[in-house]
Design an enzyme around this catalytic site. Structure first.
Site, mmCIF file in Angstrom:
data_model
loop_
_atom_site.group_PDB
_atom_site.id
_atom_site.type_symbol
_atom_site.label_atom_id
_atom_site.label_comp_id
_atom_site.label_asym_id
_atom_site.label_seq_id
_atom_site.Cartn_x
_atom_site.Cartn_y
_atom_site.Cartn_z
ATOM 1 N N ARG A 113 49.132 -47.963 5.837
ATOM 2 C CA ARG A 113 49.140 -46.988 5.012
ATOM 3 C C ARG A 113 50.482 -46.545 4.493
ATOM 4 N NH1 ARG A 113 51.081 -42.177 3.255
ATOM 5 N NH2 ARG A 113 51.024 -41.495 5.592
ATOM 6 N N ASP A 114 51.022 -45.885 5.301
ATOM 7 C CA ASP A 114 52.627 -45.302 4.945
ATOM 8 C C ASP A 114 53.657 -46.467 5.056
ATOM 9 O OD1 ASP A 114 54.464 -43.470 4.604
ATOM 10 O OD2 ASP A 114 54.526 -42.365 6.459
ATOM 11 N N HIS A 171 60.639 -40.231 9.589
ATOM 12 C CA HIS A 171 61.291 -41.403 8.972
ATOM 13 C C HIS A 171 62.568 -41.330 9.391
ATOM 14 C CE1 HIS A 171 58.068 -42.359 5.924
ATOM 15 N NE2 HIS A 171 57.526 -41.307 6.479
ATOM 16 N N CYS A 182 57.806 -42.560 0.925
ATOM 17 C CA CYS A 182 57.091 -41.762 -0.057
ATOM 18 C C CYS A 182 57.275 -41.874 -1.484
ATOM 19 C CB CYS A 182 56.912 -40.292 0.311
ATOM 20 S SG CYS A 182 56.228 -39.214 -0.691
ATOM 21 N N ASN A 236 59.532 -45.480 8.041
ATOM 22 C CA ASN A 236 58.960 -44.611 9.366
ATOM 23 C C ASN A 236 59.928 -45.197 10.643
ATOM 24 O OD1 ASN A 236 56.174 -43.415 8.770
ATOM 25 N ND2 ASN A 236 56.182 -45.300 7.546
HETATM 26 ZN ZN ZN Z 1 55.473 -40.641 6.162
#
Ligand code: ZN
Length: 310
Positions: A14-15, A209, A240, A249
Site C-alpha cells: 500500500r504505502d 518515512h 504520500c 518508508n
Molecule cells: Zn506513510
C-alpha cells in the site's frame, strides 16, 4: 534495550506502491504479498480503499483482495478514509482489519481526505465501529503526528488529544505516523511516551518515512519509548500523493538488520527480504532506497561452513 522482540507491519503493497507512477500489475502486487509472507510477515497492509481518481495505483483494491493467499496466521489490513471505504473493504470478505487515518491539521486533512482534523477523528471512530460491527478489528493512524507539510509544527497536546478520542471507539492500537519524514529522536521519545500513557493499555505503533535520514534513529527511539509495532516497507519505497516532498518508508530490511543485530527478534528473514528487494527492483525497473538491500547482511567468514562441519 529491554525488549526481546518487536512486531513488524509490512506496508509495501500500500504505502510502498501508492505513489509510484508506473502501474504495478495485480499479479506483481500479490507476488509481493506472498514474498512478504514467506519472509515472515504476519501483518500486511495490502491495499487502500480510496478514490481511484486520487490514487490510481490502488484502483484494483478489490481484485488484490480476491487474490490474497488464504492464511489464518496473517492479518490483512485495508486502509480506509471514510464509511464508504470501510464498506468496500468489508465487502471483499478478505480484509481482517481496517486501518483508519486521522490527520493532525485541518489543511493536510482537507487535502488528504476532504475532512477537517476533527472530522477525521470522527470518521476514524465511525470506521472502527463499522469494522467491529462486521466482526473485524480496526486501528487508527494519526498522520503528520510530527509535523505538517502545510502548517508546520504540530503540538504534542493535539496528537495526544486525538489519540485519546479515537481510543474510546475501541481500536486494537493507535499509530503515530511521520508522514513527511520530519521527526527526530527527541520528539519521538516524548510523543510516543505521552500517547502510550494516554491510551494505555492500548499498544502504540509507529510509522516513519526516511525523507531526512532520521528514520532508523526514530525506530530505535520509539521502541525504547514503548512502541510495540513498527511499520516498514520492503525496499524502502513509499510516499504520500498529498504530501509534497515525502520520500520512502523506513525499509523493512534496514530495520530488521538493525534490530536482529541488536538481539531483538522481528520474526522476519533478512535473507528473504534481500531477495525480495532484488525482485522488486526488477519489477519497478529501478534501484530501491533500502541500504541493506544493496549491501547485504552481516558478513559471514568464507570458511565458516567448513569449520562448523569439521
Ligand atoms: Zn506513510
Amino acid at each position: 534495550m529491554y525488549t526481546k522482540s518487536i512486531e513488524m507491519l509490512e506496508v509495501s503493497p500500500r504505502d510502498g506502491l501508492q505513489n509510484e507512477k508506473q502501474p504495478v500489475s495485480i499479479e506483481d502486487k500479490l507476488r509481493l504479498i506472498e514474498r512478504a509472507i514467506d519472509a515472515g510477515a504476519r501483518r500486511i497492509e495490502v491495499t487502500s480503499f480510496v478514490n481511484p481518481k486520487a490514487v490510481p495505483q490502488m484502483a484494483d483494491a478489490a481484485d488484490v483482495c480476491a487474490g490474497l493467499p488464504h492464511r489464518d496466521d496473517v492479518t490483512y489490513i485495508g486502509l480506509v478514509m471514510n464509511a464508504r471505504g470501510a464498506e468496500r473493504a468489508i465487502a471483499t470478505g478478505r480484509i481482517d482489519q481496517l486501518g483508519a487515518v486521522a490527520v493532525s491539521t485541518d489543511t493536510f486533512a482537507m487535502r488528504n481526505q476532504g475532512q477537517t482534523s476533527d472530522g477525521s477523528v470522527e470518521a476514524s471512530r465511525t470506521i472502527i465501529a463499522l469494522a467491529n460491527e462486521a466482526g473485524l478489528s480496526a486501528q487508527a493512524t494519526i498522520a503528520a503526528s510530527f509535523g505538517c507539510p502545510f502548517e508546520g509544527e504540530v503540538a504534542e497536546e493535539r496528537v495526544v488529544h486525538m489519540a485519546r478520542e479515537i481510543a474510546k471507539a475501541g481500536p486494537v492500537e493507535i499509530a503515530l505516523a511521520d508522514t513527511i519524514g520530519v521527526g527526530n529522536p527527541a520528539h519521538v521519545a516524548s510523543l510516543v511516551a505521552k500517547v502510550k500513557e494516554a491510551v494505555d493499555p492500548l499498544p502504540v505503533r509507529v510509522h516513519f518515512h526516511n525523507t531526512r535520514g532520521t528514520g532508523l534513529a526514530n525506530v530505535w527511539t520509539a521502541i525504547e519509548a514503548g512502541a510495540s509495532t513498527i511499520d516498514a516497507s520492503i525496499g524502502g519505497l513509499g510516499g504520500c500523493p498529498f504530501a509534497p516532498g515525502a520520500a520512502g518508508n523506513v525499509a523493512t530490511e534496514d530495520v530488521v538488520y538493525m534490530l536482529e543485530r541488536a538481539g531483538i527478534d522481528t520474526g522476519l528473514s533478512l535473507e528473504e527480504l534481500i531477495e525480495t528487494n532484488t525482485w522488486l527492483a526488477q519489477v519497478m525497473d529501478k534501484s530501491l532506497p533500502a541500504m541493506v538491500g544493496k549491501a547485504g547482511g552481516f558478513p559471514v567468514p568464507a570458511d565458516e561452513t567448513e569449520r562448523t562441519v569439521a
